[in-house]
Design a protein around this motif. Structure first.
Motif, PDB file in Angstrom:
ATOM      1  N   UNK A 191       0.782  -1.240   0.000  1.00  0.00           N
ATOM      2  CA  UNK A 191       0.000   0.000   0.000  1.00  0.00           C
ATOM      3  C   UNK A 191       0.816   1.295   0.000  1.00  0.00           C
ATOM      4  N   UNK A 192       2.058   1.239   0.493  1.00  0.00           N
ATOM      5  CA  UNK A 192       2.863   2.455   0.644  1.00  0.00           C
ATOM      6  C   UNK A 192       3.557   2.758  -0.687  1.00  0.00           C
ATOM      7  N   UNK A 193       2.917   3.565  -1.522  1.00  0.00           N
ATOM      8  CA  UNK A 193       3.345   3.728  -2.914  1.00  0.00           C
ATOM      9  C   UNK A 193       4.785   4.196  -3.033  1.00  0.00           C
ATOM     10  N   UNK A 194       5.203   5.131  -2.226  1.00  0.00           N
ATOM     11  CA  UNK A 194       6.540   5.717  -2.392  1.00  0.00           C
ATOM     12  C   UNK A 194       7.651   4.945  -1.684  1.00  0.00           C
ATOM     13  N   UNK A 199       8.606  -2.110  -0.313  1.00  0.00           N
ATOM     14  CA  UNK A 199       8.073  -2.972  -1.363  1.00  0.00           C
ATOM     15  C   UNK A 199       9.058  -4.086  -1.691  1.00  0.00           C
ATOM     16  N   UNK A 200      10.336  -3.741  -1.817  1.00  0.00           N
ATOM     17  CA  UNK A 200      11.348  -4.745  -2.142  1.00  0.00           C
ATOM     18  C   UNK A 200      11.422  -5.817  -1.052  1.00  0.00           C
ATOM     19  N   UNK A 216      -0.187  -5.374  -7.797  1.00  0.00           N
ATOM     20  CA  UNK A 216       0.384  -4.046  -7.556  1.00  0.00           C
ATOM     21  C   UNK A 216      -0.654  -2.959  -7.791  1.00  0.00           C
ATOM     22  N   UNK A 217      -0.429  -1.793  -7.168  1.00  0.00           N
ATOM     23  CA  UNK A 217      -1.368  -0.689  -7.311  1.00  0.00           C
ATOM     24  C   UNK A 217      -0.772   0.518  -8.008  1.00  0.00           C
ATOM     25  N   UNK A 218       0.521   0.455  -8.367  1.00  0.00           N
ATOM     26  CA  UNK A 218       1.121   1.627  -9.003  1.00  0.00           C
ATOM     27  C   UNK A 218       2.216   1.193  -9.966  1.00  0.00           C
TER      28      UNK A 218
END
Length: 287
Positions: A191-194, A199-200, A216-218
Motif C-alpha cells: 500500500x505504501x506507494x513511495x 516494497x522490495x 500491484x497498485x502503481x
C-alpha cells in the motif's frame, strides 16, 4: 511440462480511467487487471464495464495478459459484469471474495468457457476452506489465485508489522493449497506507494514464501516486482548444471548423483527444470 507464463507483476488499473488503460499498453507488467470493483464509484460501474470491454476488443496489450476484475457476487453489478466480460473474452476474469466452491461453480457456468477464471482469497471464511476452494478451482478451470490482503486484514482486525506476522499462516496455507491443486498464486498489494525499499522487502518475502508474483497498485512498483520475482541468476546457473549432470550418459537412470560435491536427487532435477522454464519464459517475454 505445461508452458509457463510469467506473472511476476499484476497491475490493477481502474477501468473507468481511459488514460490509465492506454498507458497500460506500454508498461512492463506481466498482467494488467482492469478493475470494475474497489477503484470504481457506484455511479461509474456501467461506464467502467463498457470501457473494459472496449479495451479488450481494441487490444494492443502485446504479451501482457489482460484480466478484468468484476464486482462481488453479492452486488447488483455482478450478473451484468460476468455476462459482458465473458462475451469480451479477456485472458481472465478475476472474481473477488471467493468464499465457497458454489461461488466458483456458479461463475464457471455463467462464463461457460469463454474466458479463464481467477479468484481472490481475501476472507477469513475462504482461509478455512482453502483445500475445497482449490479443488473446485481446478475442476472449474480457475487457474490463478490472488491474495486480497487488505480485506483479510480488515476482517481479522489485526495490526500488521513489516513482516506481516499476523498474515503469515494464511499466506502459507493459501500457497500450499494452490500448489496441491496446480494453481498459480499471487501475493497481495503493497500500500505504501513511495516506499520502494519496503516494497522490495515484501516482494523478497513473498518470493521466499513461494508466491509466483505480486499484485500491484502503481506502475512505479513494476520494476521491483519483476526483478525480485525473477529467478536469481546464480540459481538459474546451478539449475542448468543439475540438468546437464543428469543428461550425462553415466548418470542415465540414476536417482541420486553428486554434482560439484553436492548430493542431488531427481526432485532437485524437477525443481531445476521448472526454474529454467520460468527464466526462459521471462527472457522470451522481455525480448
Amino acid at each position: 511440462m505445461t508452458p509457463i507464463r510469467p506473472r511476476r507483476s499484476a497491475l490493477y488499473l481502474p477501468a473507468a480511467n481511459a488514460r490509465a488503460i492506454e498507458k497500460a499498453r506500454t508498461l512492463a507488467a506481466d498482467v494488467i487487471i482492469l478493475d470494475l470493483e474497489d477503484s470504481v464509484a457506484p455511479d461509474m460501474k456501467d461506464e467502467a464495464r463498457r470501457m473494459a470491454v472496449e479495451a479488450v476488443a481494441a487490444g494492443g496489450f502485446g504479451p501482457r495478459e489482460v484480466v478484468i476484475r468484476v464486482n462481488g457476487l453479492d452486488t447488483p453489478w455482478a450478473g451484468s459484469d460476468l455476462a459482458a466480460v465473458a462475451e469480451a473474452g479477456p485472458d481472465g476474469i478475476l472474481l473477488p471474495k471467493v468464499a465457497s466452491a458454489d461461488d466458483i461453480e456458479s461463475c464457471a457456468e455463467q462464463v461457460a468457457g469463454r474466458a479463464r477464471l481467477w479468484g481472490m482469497i481475501e476472507t477469513c471464511q475462504a482461509v478455512f476452506r482453502l483445500d475445497a476452494l482449490a479443488g473446485a478451482s481446478r475442476a472449474c478451470g480457475l487457474d490463478v489465485w490472488v491474495i486480497g490482503a487488505n480485506d483479510l486484514v480488515k476482517e481479522m482486525r489485526c495490526r500488521l508489522d513489516e513482516a506481516r506476522t499476523p498474515l503469515l499462516p494464511a499466506l502459507s496455507l493459501a500457497i500450499m493449497a494452490a500448489r496441491a491443486h496446480g494453481l498459480v498464486v499471487l501475493d497481495g498489494v503493497y500500500n505504501d506507494i513511495t516506499n520502494l525499499e519496503g516494497l522490495a522487502r515484501e516482494c523478497a518475502q513473498g518470493a521466499a514464501l513461494g508466491f509466483d508474483g505480486k499484485s500491484l497498485i502503481h506502475p512505479s512498483h513494476l520494476e521491483t516486482a519483476n526483478r525480485l520475482y525473477a529467478p536469481p541468476g546464480d540459481e538459474v546457473a546451478w539449475a542448468r548444471t543439475i540438468v546437464a549432470a543428469y543428461a550425462a550418459p553415466e548418470n542415465a537412470g540414476r536417482g541420486v548423483i553428486k554434482v560439484e560435491g553436492k548430493m542431488v536427487e531427481r526432485l532437485h532435477l524437477a525443481q531445476a527444470e521448472r526454474l529454467i522454464a520460468v527464466a526462459d519464459a521471462i527472457g522470451a517475454r522481455e525480448a
